[in-house]
Write a protein that holds these residues in place. Structure first.
Motif, PDB file in Angstrom:
ATOM      1  N   ASP A  30      -1.601  -5.051  -5.312  1.00 35.02           N
ATOM      2  CA  ASP A  30      -1.452  -4.929  -3.858  1.00 35.02           C
ATOM      3  C   ASP A  30      -0.047  -4.463  -3.465  1.00 35.02           C
ATOM      4  O   ASP A  30       0.443  -4.767  -2.371  1.00 35.02           O
ATOM      5  CB  ASP A  30      -1.792  -6.243  -3.161  1.00 35.02           C
ATOM      6  CG  ASP A  30      -0.878  -7.394  -3.572  1.00 35.02           C
ATOM      7  OD1 ASP A  30      -0.111  -7.248  -4.561  1.00 35.02           O
ATOM      8  OD2 ASP A  30      -0.921  -8.445  -2.899  1.00 35.02           O
ATOM      9  N   LEU A  31       0.581  -3.681  -4.334  1.00 35.19           N
ATOM     10  CA  LEU A  31       1.925  -3.149  -4.085  1.00 35.19           C
ATOM     11  C   LEU A  31       2.014  -2.508  -2.703  1.00 35.19           C
ATOM     12  O   LEU A  31       1.103  -1.799  -2.269  1.00 35.19           O
ATOM     13  CB  LEU A  31       2.263  -2.095  -5.143  1.00 35.19           C
ATOM     14  CG  LEU A  31       3.577  -1.328  -4.921  1.00 35.19           C
ATOM     15  CD1 LEU A  31       4.770  -2.223  -5.211  1.00 35.19           C
ATOM     16  CD2 LEU A  31       3.610  -0.085  -5.784  1.00 35.19           C
ATOM     17  N   ARG A  32       3.130  -2.735  -2.038  1.00 35.36           N
ATOM     18  CA  ARG A  32       3.468  -2.010  -0.809  1.00 35.36           C
ATOM     19  C   ARG A  32       4.646  -1.107  -1.149  1.00 35.36           C
ATOM     20  O   ARG A  32       5.721  -1.596  -1.518  1.00 35.36           O
ATOM     21  CB  ARG A  32       3.845  -2.953   0.318  1.00 35.36           C
ATOM     22  CG  ARG A  32       4.201  -2.173   1.586  1.00 35.36           C
ATOM     23  CD  ARG A  32       4.665  -3.075   2.713  1.00 35.36           C
ATOM     24  NE  ARG A  32       5.198  -2.267   3.791  1.00 35.36           N
ATOM     25  CZ  ARG A  32       4.633  -2.140   4.984  1.00 35.36           C
ATOM     26  NH1 ARG A  32       3.537  -2.799   5.269  1.00 35.36           N
ATOM     27  NH2 ARG A  32       5.179  -1.380   5.902  1.00 35.36           N
ATOM     28  N   HIS A  33       4.434   0.201  -1.030  1.00 38.99           N
ATOM     29  CA  HIS A  33       5.472   1.190  -1.333  1.00 38.99           C
ATOM     30  C   HIS A  33       5.869   1.864  -0.029  1.00 38.99           C
ATOM     31  O   HIS A  33       5.089   2.614   0.553  1.00 38.99           O
ATOM     32  CB  HIS A  33       4.927   2.216  -2.339  1.00 38.99           C
ATOM     33  CG  HIS A  33       5.897   3.286  -2.687  1.00 38.99           C
ATOM     34  ND1 HIS A  33       5.548   4.603  -2.747  1.00 38.99           N
ATOM     35  CD2 HIS A  33       7.222   3.232  -2.991  1.00 38.99           C
ATOM     36  CE1 HIS A  33       6.602   5.324  -3.089  1.00 38.99           C
ATOM     37  NE2 HIS A  33       7.633   4.508  -3.238  1.00 38.99           N
ATOM     38  N   ASP A  34       7.072   1.587   0.431  1.00 36.94           N
ATOM     39  CA  ASP A  34       7.606   2.161   1.663  1.00 36.94           C
ATOM     40  C   ASP A  34       8.644   3.215   1.306  1.00 36.94           C
ATOM     41  O   ASP A  34       9.506   2.971   0.462  1.00 36.94           O
ATOM     42  CB  ASP A  34       8.301   1.086   2.519  1.00 36.94           C
ATOM     43  CG  ASP A  34       7.347   0.036   3.012  1.00 36.94           C
ATOM     44  OD1 ASP A  34       6.332   0.397   3.619  1.00 36.94           O
ATOM     45  OD2 ASP A  34       7.623  -1.156   2.783  1.00 36.94           O
ATOM     46  N   VAL A  35       8.538   4.368   1.939  1.00 36.00           N
ATOM     47  CA  VAL A  35       9.555   5.410   1.783  1.00 36.00           C
ATOM     48  C   VAL A  35      10.096   5.732   3.163  1.00 36.00           C
ATOM     49  O   VAL A  35       9.439   5.487   4.168  1.00 36.00           O
ATOM     50  CB  VAL A  35       8.975   6.678   1.107  1.00 36.00           C
ATOM     51  CG1 VAL A  35       8.609   6.387  -0.342  1.00 36.00           C
ATOM     52  CG2 VAL A  35       7.792   7.221   1.862  1.00 36.00           C
ATOM     53  N   ASN A  36      11.296   6.317   3.208  1.00 41.20           N
ATOM     54  CA  ASN A  36      11.889   6.577   4.520  1.00 41.20           C
ATOM     55  C   ASN A  36      11.255   7.768   5.227  1.00 41.20           C
ATOM     56  O   ASN A  36      11.548   8.011   6.379  1.00 41.20           O
ATOM     57  CB  ASN A  36      13.414   6.724   4.411  1.00 41.20           C
ATOM     58  CG  ASN A  36      13.849   7.859   3.527  1.00 41.20           C
ATOM     59  OD1 ASN A  36      13.231   8.139   2.514  1.00 41.20           O
ATOM     60  ND2 ASN A  36      14.931   8.515   3.879  1.00 41.20           N
ATOM     61  N   GLN A  37      10.378   8.489   4.558  1.00 38.70           N
ATOM     62  CA  GLN A  37       9.642   9.583   5.190  1.00 38.70           C
ATOM     63  C   GLN A  37       8.165   9.338   4.917  1.00 38.70           C
ATOM     64  O   GLN A  37       7.745   9.327   3.772  1.00 38.70           O
ATOM     65  CB  GLN A  37      10.038  10.944   4.599  1.00 38.70           C
ATOM     66  CG  GLN A  37      11.526  11.227   4.591  1.00 38.70           C
ATOM     67  CD  GLN A  37      12.121  11.338   5.975  1.00 38.70           C
ATOM     68  OE1 GLN A  37      11.479  11.829   6.900  1.00 38.70           O
ATOM     69  NE2 GLN A  37      13.338  10.869   6.140  1.00 38.70           N
ATOM     70  N   GLY A  38       7.362   9.114   5.945  1.00 40.87           N
ATOM     71  CA  GLY A  38       5.927   8.952   5.731  1.00 40.87           C
ATOM     72  C   GLY A  38       5.461   7.523   5.849  1.00 40.87           C
ATOM     73  O   GLY A  38       6.239   6.598   6.075  1.00 40.87           O
ATOM     74  N   SER A  39       4.174   7.367   5.666  1.00 45.00           N
ATOM     75  CA  SER A  39       3.513   6.073   5.803  1.00 45.00           C
ATOM     76  C   SER A  39       3.591   5.286   4.507  1.00 45.00           C
ATOM     77  O   SER A  39       3.653   5.866   3.423  1.00 45.00           O
ATOM     78  CB  SER A  39       2.043   6.281   6.171  1.00 45.00           C
ATOM     79  OG  SER A  39       1.939   6.985   7.381  1.00 45.00           O
ATOM     80  N   PRO A  40       3.529   3.960   4.616  1.00 44.21           N
ATOM     81  CA  PRO A  40       3.537   3.136   3.402  1.00 44.21           C
ATOM     82  C   PRO A  40       2.253   3.336   2.595  1.00 44.21           C
ATOM     83  O   PRO A  40       1.204   3.630   3.150  1.00 44.21           O
ATOM     84  CB  PRO A  40       3.609   1.706   3.925  1.00 44.21           C
ATOM     85  CG  PRO A  40       3.617   1.757   5.384  1.00 44.21           C
ATOM     86  CD  PRO A  40       3.503   3.162   5.832  1.00 44.21           C
ATOM     87  N   ARG A  41       2.393   3.185   1.290  1.00 41.46           N
ATOM     88  CA  ARG A  41       1.230   3.149   0.401  1.00 41.46           C
ATOM     89  C   ARG A  41       0.967   1.676   0.127  1.00 41.46           C
ATOM     90  O   ARG A  41       1.890   0.932  -0.172  1.00 41.46           O
ATOM     91  CB  ARG A  41       1.539   3.881  -0.905  1.00 41.46           C
ATOM     92  CG  ARG A  41       1.608   5.353  -0.713  1.00 41.46           C
ATOM     93  CD  ARG A  41       2.193   6.052  -1.945  1.00 41.46           C
ATOM     94  NE  ARG A  41       2.562   7.393  -1.556  1.00 41.46           N
ATOM     95  CZ  ARG A  41       3.695   7.722  -0.957  1.00 41.46           C
ATOM     96  NH1 ARG A  41       4.608   6.815  -0.718  1.00 41.46           N
ATOM     97  NH2 ARG A  41       3.928   8.965  -0.604  1.00 41.46           N
ATOM     98  N   ARG A  42      -0.289   1.284   0.165  1.00 43.57           N
ATOM     99  CA  ARG A  42      -0.598  -0.136   0.046  1.00 43.57           C
ATOM    100  C   ARG A  42      -1.574  -0.430  -1.083  1.00 43.57           C
ATOM    101  O   ARG A  42      -2.592  -1.065  -0.873  1.00 43.57           O
ATOM    102  CB  ARG A  42      -1.151  -0.658   1.365  1.00 43.57           C
ATOM    103  CG  ARG A  42      -0.136  -0.640   2.476  1.00 43.57           C
ATOM    104  CD  ARG A  42      -0.761  -1.176   3.764  1.00 43.57           C
ATOM    105  NE  ARG A  42       0.138  -1.072   4.873  1.00 43.57           N
ATOM    106  CZ  ARG A  42       0.894  -2.057   5.307  1.00 43.57           C
ATOM    107  NH1 ARG A  42       0.852  -3.222   4.711  1.00 43.57           N
ATOM    108  NH2 ARG A  42       1.689  -1.882   6.334  1.00 43.57           N
ATOM    109  N   SER A  43      -1.268   0.037  -2.278  1.00 45.58           N
ATOM    110  CA  SER A  43      -2.027  -0.351  -3.467  1.00 45.58           C
ATOM    111  C   SER A  43      -1.409   0.303  -4.693  1.00 45.58           C
ATOM    112  O   SER A  43      -0.732   1.329  -4.595  1.00 45.58           O
ATOM    113  CB  SER A  43      -3.505   0.051  -3.359  1.00 45.58           C
ATOM    114  OG  SER A  43      -3.660   1.447  -3.513  1.00 45.58           O
ATOM    115  N   LYS A  44      -1.685  -0.303  -5.821  1.00 48.53           N
ATOM    116  CA  LYS A  44      -1.230   0.249  -7.088  1.00 48.53           C
ATOM    117  C   LYS A  44      -1.872   1.617  -7.321  1.00 48.53           C
ATOM    118  O   LYS A  44      -1.230   2.535  -7.833  1.00 48.53           O
ATOM    119  CB  LYS A  44      -1.592  -0.723  -8.210  1.00 48.53           C
ATOM    120  CG  LYS A  44      -1.099  -0.341  -9.574  1.00 48.53           C
ATOM    121  CD  LYS A  44      -1.497  -1.451 -10.559  1.00 48.53           C
ATOM    122  CE  LYS A  44      -0.768  -1.371 -11.843  1.00 48.53           C
ATOM    123  NZ  LYS A  44      -1.011  -2.568 -12.668  1.00 48.53           N
TER     124      LYS A  44
END
Length: 133
Positions: A30-44
C-alpha cells in the motif's frame, strides 16, 4: 544505525544498482509515492509501473547521499546524476542529455520494516534548463 536508516540505505543502494526488484522488495503493497510534479501513486503495483517507465527514459545514479532517521521516519538528501535516454511524454525531446540535480526525499517505514511512503522533491525548472528546454 537504526533499522529505518538501514532500510532506506538499502533502498537507495538498490536504486543505484538498477535493481528494481530489490527496491520493490523494500516497499509495502500500500505504498504512497508522492512526487512534486503530478498525482500520488498509491500502490506497489503503480510504483513498479513508474519504475519501469523511469528505467526506459532515464539512467540515474544518486551521489552525496545523506540519510537522517528517527523512529519510523527518514529524510534523504542527494544529488541525481542522470542521462535522459528516451523522450518522456510532455517533456523535451531526449537526445542523451546529462543532468546533475539536487533532490531530497522523506520516507516512512511501517512496523513490518517496509517503506510505506516516499515523497520526493527536486527542481523541475532546473532539470528542464539542464536538458535544454
Amino acid at each position: 544505525m537504526t533499522a529505518t536508516r538501514e532500510i532506506v540505505a538499502a533502498y537507495y543502494a538498490a536504486f543505484n544498482a538498477g535493481d528494481t526488484g530489490a527496491m520493490l522488495a523494500l516497499v509495502a503493497d500500500d505504498l504512497r509515492h508522492d512526487v512534486n510534479q503530478g498525482s500520488p501513486r498509491r500502490s506497489k503495483a503503480l510504483f513498479a509501473e513508474f519504475n519501469a517507465h523511469m528505467t526506459r527514459c532515464y539512467r540515474e545514479e544518486l551521489t552525496d547521499m545523506v540519510i537522517f532517521a528517527q523512529g519510523n521516519r527518514a529524510a534523504a538528501e542527494f544529488v541525481v546524476n542522470g542521462t535522459y535516454l528516451a523522450t518522456d511524454e510532455g517533456l523535451p525531446e531526449a537526445t542523451g542529455q546529462t543532468y546533475r540535480l539536487p533532490a531530497g526525499a522523506f520516507l516512512s517505514v511501517n512496523d513490518a520494516g517496509l517503506i510505506e511512503r516516499i515523497t520526493t522533491y527536486y527542481n523541475l525548472s532546473d532539470w528542464l534548463r539542464q536538458v535544454g528546454a
